[in-house]
Write a protein that holds these residues in place. Structure first.
Motif, PDB file in Angstrom:
ATOM      1  N   UNK A   9       0.837  -1.201   0.000  1.00  0.00           N
ATOM      2  CA  UNK A   9       0.000   0.000   0.000  1.00  0.00           C
ATOM      3  C   UNK A   9       0.871   1.250   0.000  1.00  0.00           C
ATOM      4  N   UNK A  10       0.649   2.100  -0.990  1.00  0.00           N
ATOM      5  CA  UNK A  10       1.336   3.393  -1.137  1.00  0.00           C
ATOM      6  C   UNK A  10       2.861   3.256  -1.179  1.00  0.00           C
ATOM      7  N   UNK A  11       3.331   2.134  -1.688  1.00  0.00           N
ATOM      8  CA  UNK A  11       4.762   1.941  -1.902  1.00  0.00           C
ATOM      9  C   UNK A  11       5.012   1.856  -3.413  1.00  0.00           C
ATOM     10  N   UNK A  12       5.878   2.707  -3.916  1.00  0.00           N
ATOM     11  CA  UNK A  12       6.272   2.652  -5.322  1.00  0.00           C
ATOM     12  C   UNK A  12       7.501   1.748  -5.430  1.00  0.00           C
ATOM     13  N   UNK A  13       7.341   0.638  -6.105  1.00  0.00           N
ATOM     14  CA  UNK A  13       8.450  -0.300  -6.238  1.00  0.00           C
ATOM     15  C   UNK A  13       9.431   0.179  -7.304  1.00  0.00           C
ATOM     16  N   UNK A  14      10.690  -0.160  -7.152  1.00  0.00           N
ATOM     17  CA  UNK A  14      11.710   0.166  -8.144  1.00  0.00           C
ATOM     18  C   UNK A  14      11.331  -0.429  -9.497  1.00  0.00           C
ATOM     19  N   UNK A  15      11.488   0.371 -10.565  1.00  0.00           N
ATOM     20  CA  UNK A  15      11.239  -0.117 -11.917  1.00  0.00           C
ATOM     21  C   UNK A  15       9.790  -0.210 -12.319  1.00  0.00           C
ATOM     22  N   UNK A  16       8.862   0.293 -11.501  1.00  0.00           N
ATOM     23  CA  UNK A  16       7.448   0.206 -11.892  1.00  0.00           C
ATOM     24  C   UNK A  16       7.097   1.195 -12.997  1.00  0.00           C
ATOM     25  N   UNK A  17       7.938   2.202 -13.209  1.00  0.00           N
ATOM     26  CA  UNK A  17       7.732   3.123 -14.331  1.00  0.00           C
ATOM     27  C   UNK A  17       8.412   2.562 -15.577  1.00  0.00           C
ATOM     28  N   UNK A  18       9.709   2.279 -15.474  1.00  0.00           N
ATOM     29  CA  UNK A  18      10.447   1.682 -16.586  1.00  0.00           C
ATOM     30  C   UNK A  18      11.620   0.899 -15.998  1.00  0.00           C
ATOM     31  N   UNK A  19      11.975  -0.207 -16.642  1.00  0.00           N
ATOM     32  CA  UNK A  19      13.087  -1.038 -16.211  1.00  0.00           C
ATOM     33  C   UNK A  19      14.351  -0.676 -17.002  1.00  0.00           C
ATOM     34  N   UNK A  20      15.496  -0.867 -16.373  1.00  0.00           N
ATOM     35  CA  UNK A  20      16.760  -0.666 -17.065  1.00  0.00           C
ATOM     36  C   UNK A  20      16.800  -1.536 -18.321  1.00  0.00           C
ATOM     37  N   UNK A  21      17.143  -0.904 -19.445  1.00  0.00           N
ATOM     38  CA  UNK A  21      17.201  -1.624 -20.714  1.00  0.00           C
ATOM     39  C   UNK A  21      15.923  -1.596 -21.507  1.00  0.00           C
ATOM     40  N   UNK A  22      14.813  -1.181 -20.885  1.00  0.00           N
ATOM     41  CA  UNK A  22      13.544  -1.077 -21.616  1.00  0.00           C
ATOM     42  C   UNK A  22      13.557   0.150 -22.525  1.00  0.00           C
ATOM     43  N   UNK A  23      12.746   0.096 -23.594  1.00  0.00           N
ATOM     44  CA  UNK A  23      12.609   1.243 -24.494  1.00  0.00           C
ATOM     45  C   UNK A  23      11.961   2.401 -23.748  1.00  0.00           C
ATOM     46  N   UNK A  24      12.650   3.513 -23.699  1.00  0.00           N
ATOM     47  CA  UNK A  24      12.110   4.713 -23.073  1.00  0.00           C
ATOM     48  C   UNK A  24      11.385   5.568 -24.099  1.00  0.00           C
ATOM     49  N   UNK A  25      12.057   5.865 -25.225  1.00  0.00           N
ATOM     50  CA  UNK A  25      11.458   6.638 -26.314  1.00  0.00           C
ATOM     51  C   UNK A  25      11.955   6.065 -27.645  1.00  0.00           C
ATOM     52  N   UNK A  26      11.077   5.883 -28.621  1.00  0.00           N
ATOM     53  CA  UNK A  26      11.513   5.338 -29.905  1.00  0.00           C
ATOM     54  C   UNK A  26      12.107   6.403 -30.812  1.00  0.00           C
ATOM     55  N   UNK A  27      12.967   5.985 -31.728  1.00  0.00           N
ATOM     56  CA  UNK A  27      13.467   6.873 -32.768  1.00  0.00           C
ATOM     57  C   UNK A  27      12.287   7.478 -33.518  1.00  0.00           C
ATOM     58  N   UNK A  70      11.250  15.375 -22.570  1.00  0.00           N
ATOM     59  CA  UNK A  70      12.433  15.910 -21.889  1.00  0.00           C
ATOM     60  C   UNK A  70      12.421  15.465 -20.431  1.00  0.00           C
ATOM     61  N   UNK A  71      11.239  15.471 -19.811  1.00  0.00           N
ATOM     62  CA  UNK A  71      11.134  15.035 -18.413  1.00  0.00           C
ATOM     63  C   UNK A  71      11.598  13.593 -18.251  1.00  0.00           C
ATOM     64  N   UNK A  72      11.179  12.710 -19.135  1.00  0.00           N
ATOM     65  CA  UNK A  72      11.567  11.296 -19.035  1.00  0.00           C
ATOM     66  C   UNK A  72      13.070  11.117 -19.238  1.00  0.00           C
ATOM     67  N   UNK A  73      13.631  11.837 -20.206  1.00  0.00           N
ATOM     68  CA  UNK A  73      15.060  11.720 -20.467  1.00  0.00           C
ATOM     69  C   UNK A  73      15.885  12.249 -19.299  1.00  0.00           C
ATOM     70  N   UNK A  74      15.434  13.356 -18.715  1.00  0.00           N
ATOM     71  CA  UNK A  74      16.140  13.909 -17.563  1.00  0.00           C
ATOM     72  C   UNK A  74      16.018  12.983 -16.359  1.00  0.00           C
ATOM     73  N   UNK A  75      14.857  12.344 -16.199  1.00  0.00           N
ATOM     74  CA  UNK A  75      14.624  11.497 -15.034  1.00  0.00           C
ATOM     75  C   UNK A  75      15.557  10.297 -14.992  1.00  0.00           C
ATOM     76  N   UNK A  76      16.029   9.847 -16.164  1.00  0.00           N
ATOM     77  CA  UNK A  76      16.959   8.717 -16.172  1.00  0.00           C
ATOM     78  C   UNK A  76      18.410   9.185 -16.272  1.00  0.00           C
ATOM     79  N   UNK A  77      18.627  10.494 -16.152  1.00  0.00           N
ATOM     80  CA  UNK A  77      19.976  11.018 -16.024  1.00  0.00           C
ATOM     81  C   UNK A  77      20.715  11.309 -17.309  1.00  0.00           C
ATOM     82  N   UNK A  78      20.012  11.339 -18.455  1.00  0.00           N
ATOM     83  CA  UNK A  78      20.702  11.605 -19.721  1.00  0.00           C
ATOM     84  C   UNK A  78      20.988  13.102 -19.862  1.00  0.00           C
ATOM     85  N   UNK A  79      22.163  13.419 -20.341  1.00  0.00           N
ATOM     86  CA  UNK A  79      22.555  14.821 -20.517  1.00  0.00           C
ATOM     87  C   UNK A  79      22.642  15.231 -21.976  1.00  0.00           C
ATOM     88  N   UNK A  80      22.767  14.270 -22.887  1.00  0.00           N
ATOM     89  CA  UNK A  80      22.771  14.561 -24.316  1.00  0.00           C
ATOM     90  C   UNK A  80      22.139  13.383 -25.039  1.00  0.00           C
TER      91      UNK A  80
END
Length: 401
Positions: free
Chosen positions: A140-158, A167-177
């Motif tokens: 209850x009211x616990x957000x588990x790790x990876x419930x939004x996206x898992x490491x290696x999963x497609x975040x945004x397609x070409x 931009x929010x999603x890219x920043x949230x996973x720490x990408x700078x370029x």
């Protein structure tokens, strides 16, 4: 060189072939801060789980659900955990006051919202007692790790055209370029000795230059980087100087004016001897059209009347720029007319109009100088060259501006 008449379709094909190399520019990496409205050149996979750790969805108390077999239950408060804090583990039979986003400690498997509790006044270390007034189940009211996206999963397609949410999603996973499609570099030269720049005082016979700003805005809105905007008087030497600079910095050059049959057609007089093609396209507005290639840089020459220039851009340049930038194609729809209209035979008409809940209404008055009328339009009605009249209720092809 010059040539004779063309259909709109023939000139579209000619321009598309001329600008096709723009689509083949190599991708580049840009800082995330400069990525808005750019198009992803590659799939982006998440480099980490998101969220990267278990965290609280609510302000409340982290607990073991098994400690709340009956309620209300009093639990000693182990301390306070804010977002960014860490704690080793929740002690059995205790609660830990926790803020939204703070990591849920080992041993805790649920969060009780603060509104479902009553707490004594804590001491300086956050210790005290909390009365939990309802039971909860694990998770209850616990957000588990990876419930939004898992490491290696497609975040945004070409091919994604990046909006703020991307931009929010890219920043949230720490990408700078990120890798993006290269934008076409566009140079614009508007011609005409009668033109003056906004902010200047109009003299006799002068008008303000609207083509330069309008074409620049149109190019930018459709995925191009405008690298230079110039205004040339009806002076061949001045035009050659501006053109030489334009082709040195741009991938494509747009000109307006100087392509018709008058005595001071500086664009036509300069480019025709260099192999430029100047034709009469069976369309209205925008009949006089030209193309050239100088130092391997394609040049599209549009008429000088403001509406003709913008309609020419919409029909011939906009699709190629969007394709080069990786933008979706220009939207065309078939919609019902709200009133009758007539059209000139033998010319494909691009009439200004406006959408409403009943369909599309054509504007009265279609002069090539009526800039305010174009500003009020949100579509162009595309009337075939062999159509002379349409009735209210007939479907007509429209281009969304």
């Amino acid at each position: 060189m010059t040539s004779g008449k063309r259909s709109v379709e023939e000139h579209e094909q000619h321009v598309a072939a001329l600008l096709d190399p723009l689509r083949k520019k190599s991708p580049l990496r840009v800082p995330l801060a400069h990525a808005l409205h750019r198009t992803l050149a590659e799939d982006i996979e998440s480099p980490l789980d998101l969220p990267p750790f278990r965290n609280s969805q609510m302000d409340g108390y982290a607990v073991r659900a098994g400690d709340l077999a009956s309620t209300p239950t009093d639990l000693p408060v182990q301390g306070v955990l804010a977002a960014g804090d860490t704690v080793a583990a929740l002690e059995p039979g205790h609660a830990l006051k926790i803020m939204t986003g703070a990591p849920v400690p080992d041993g805790a498997d649920a969060v009780v919202p603060v509104e479902d509790t009553r707490a004594t006044t804590p001491d300086s270390d956050g210790a005290g007692t909390v009365t939990v007034e309802r039971s909860v189940t694990p998770g209850t009211y616990v957000r588990e790790a990876g419930t939004d996206v898992r490491k290696g999963d497609l975040l945004l397609p070409a091919g994604t055209v990046l909006a703020a949410r991307h931009i929010a999603a890219l920043a949230a996973v720490g990408l700078t370029s990120i890798p993006v499609r290269a934008r076409p570099r566009v140079a614009i030269i508007s011609t005409g000795s009668e033109l003056v720049t906004a902010g200047s005082e109009l003299g006799p016979g002068q008008i303000f230059n609207s083509n330069g700003p309008a074409l620049a805005a149109s190019a930018s809105a459709n995925g191009a980087d405008v690298v230079t905007i110039d205004h040339c008087h009806d002076d061949p030497e001045e035009f050659v100087t501006m053109l030489e600079h334009a082709v040195s910095v741009a991938d494509v050059v747009f000109t307006s004016g100087g392509v018709s049959k008058g005595d001071f057609e500086v664009v036509k007089d300069t480019l025709a001897p260099r192999g430029g093609q100047f034709v009469s396209v069976a369309m209205q507005p925008g009949g006089p059209q030209g193309t050239a290639v100088v130092d391997d840089v394609p040049i599209l020459t549009f008429p000088g009347n403001p509406v003709s220039a913008l309609v020419s851009f919409e029909v011939f340049a906009r699709p190629a720029l969007r394709a080069a930038a990786g933008y979706p194609p220009v939207v065309c729809e078939n919609l019902p007319l709200t009133e009758d209209l007539t059209s000139i035979p033998g010319r494909r008409q691009f009439l200004r109009g406006r959408l409403d809940e009943n369909g599309v209404t054509p504007f009265r008055g279609h002069g090539s100088h009526l800039v305010a009328g174009l500003a009020a339009a949100d579509v162009l009605l595309d009337i075939p060259a062999d159509t002379t009249s349409l009735e209210a209720g007939d479907l007509v092809k429209v281009r969304i501006l």
